[in-house]
Motif scaffolding. Structure first.
Motif, mmCIF file in Angstrom:
data_model
loop_
_atom_site.group_PDB
_atom_site.id
_atom_site.type_symbol
_atom_site.label_atom_id
_atom_site.label_comp_id
_atom_site.label_asym_id
_atom_site.label_seq_id
_atom_site.Cartn_x
_atom_site.Cartn_y
_atom_site.Cartn_z
ATOM 1 N N PRO A 1 44.418 37.362 33.946
ATOM 2 C CA PRO A 1 44.443 37.843 35.333
ATOM 3 C C PRO A 1 43.987 39.294 35.438
ATOM 4 C CG PRO A 1 46.659 37.716 34.442
ATOM 5 C CD PRO A 1 45.760 37.048 33.444
ATOM 6 N N ASP A 2 43.406 39.608 36.570
ATOM 7 C CA ASP A 2 43.022 40.983 36.874
ATOM 8 C C ASP A 2 44.259 41.871 36.778
ATOM 9 O OD1 ASP A 2 42.492 43.362 38.732
ATOM 10 O OD2 ASP A 2 40.537 42.363 38.780
ATOM 11 N N VAL A 3 44.094 43.072 36.241
ATOM 12 C CA VAL A 3 45.242 43.968 36.075
ATOM 13 C C VAL A 3 45.886 44.307 37.404
ATOM 14 C CG1 VAL A 3 44.441 44.991 33.915
ATOM 15 C CG2 VAL A 3 43.742 46.012 36.100
ATOM 16 N N ARG A 4 45.147 44.196 38.507
ATOM 17 C CA ARG A 4 45.705 44.480 39.831
ATOM 18 C C ARG A 4 46.464 43.294 40.417
ATOM 19 N NH1 ARG A 4 40.145 45.794 42.535
ATOM 20 N NH2 ARG A 4 39.701 43.988 41.200
ATOM 21 N N ASN A 5 46.315 42.141 39.795
ATOM 22 C CA ASN A 5 46.950 40.931 40.302
ATOM 23 C C ASN A 5 48.368 40.833 39.729
ATOM 24 O OD1 ASN A 5 47.553 38.465 41.406
ATOM 25 N ND2 ASN A 5 45.793 37.389 40.540
ATOM 26 N N THR A 6 49.225 41.699 40.214
ATOM 27 C CA THR A 6 50.568 41.797 39.647
ATOM 28 C C THR A 6 51.391 40.536 39.875
ATOM 29 O OG1 THR A 6 51.295 42.917 41.669
ATOM 30 C CG2 THR A 6 50.620 44.309 39.818
ATOM 31 N N TRP B 1 40.013 35.681 42.726
ATOM 32 C CA TRP B 1 39.276 34.521 42.223
ATOM 33 C C TRP B 1 37.778 34.795 42.226
ATOM 34 C CZ3 TRP B 1 41.508 30.717 39.669
ATOM 35 C CH2 TRP B 1 40.800 29.537 39.419
ATOM 36 N N GLY B 2 37.351 35.740 43.058
ATOM 37 C CA GLY B 2 35.968 36.192 43.029
ATOM 38 C C GLY B 2 34.978 35.343 43.796
#
Length: 212
Positions: A157-162, A55-56
């Motif tokens: 979504p961030d690519v790492r947020n699977t 979410w940053g």
């Protein structure tokens, strides 16, 4: 987080209105405008957890979180909402005009598109039963596509947020391309470059038999 842009009038119904929907066997879901001051403690607790890293906003103080959403409340293109279930806060929902957001630089925006960011609250001591999140997302989808009169939702979504990517896939979102959202460095907001996986949900895919 979302970045500030020159406000423009958003098409369709007013996204600052409240929405309430009862789901048999689930409960009553209410979506209302976020109060930057009164809701700051709740939101700060959520975004400060490691699980909310994508979410940053980890590392921000309560007052800084309040300031972010106070600024957002001045915009016509970005809106924050608190989602409750049977009176208990369960999610933070942000809606925005893709053409007034950095994601609009990464795909061809269509009329009727609306962007969504969603942060679920941590599960309580008893956890969540099977279908809990899907039911909540169904209400949010109904609000965004039908209540706000939109044609398509875009998420990034961030690519790492699977986990988020998989969740949207189970909800019927069609996977889009991987993109790089550009860095935003403004006096009020800083957002680093973000590698994201876009996904889309049309009204026809969400409601193949038409609205209930």
């Amino acid at each position: 987080m979302t970045e500030p842009h020159t406000p423009t009038t958003a098409p369709g119904p007013d996204p600052t209105h409240e929405h309430e929907q009862h789901v048999d066997g689930y409960g009553t879901v209410r979506i209302r405008p976020l109060d930057p001051a009164a809701d700051a403690g709740t939101v700060h607790a959520w975004v400060s957890e490691e699980r909310a890293a994508f979410w940053g906003m980890t590392g921000l103080t309560r007052d800084q979180v309040s300031d972010v959403y106070a600024h957002m409340a001045t915009l016509d293109t970005h809106h924050a909402h608190l989602v409750t279930k049977d009176g208990e806060p369960v999610a933070l929902l942000q809606t925005y005009e893709p053409g007034a957001d950095r994601v609009g630089e990464c795909y061809e925006v269509r009329p009727g598109d609306i962007g969504v960011h969603l942060l679920l609250a941590p599960a309580g001591p008893a956890g969540r039963h099977h279908g809990w999140t899907a039911a909540l997302l169904a209400v949010i989808t109904s609000y965004v596509l039908l209540g706000l009169g939109r044609r398509r939702i875009v998420v990034d979504p961030d690519v790492r947020n699977t986990r988020a990517i998989a969740r949207f896939g189970r909800q019927g979102f069609a996977p889009g391309p991987e993109v790089v959202l550009p860095e935003v460095d403004l006096p009020d907001v800083y957002l680093p470059e973000k590698h994201a996986r876009l996904a889309f949900l049309t009204r026809e895919a969400a409601f193949p038999a038409g609205p209930a």
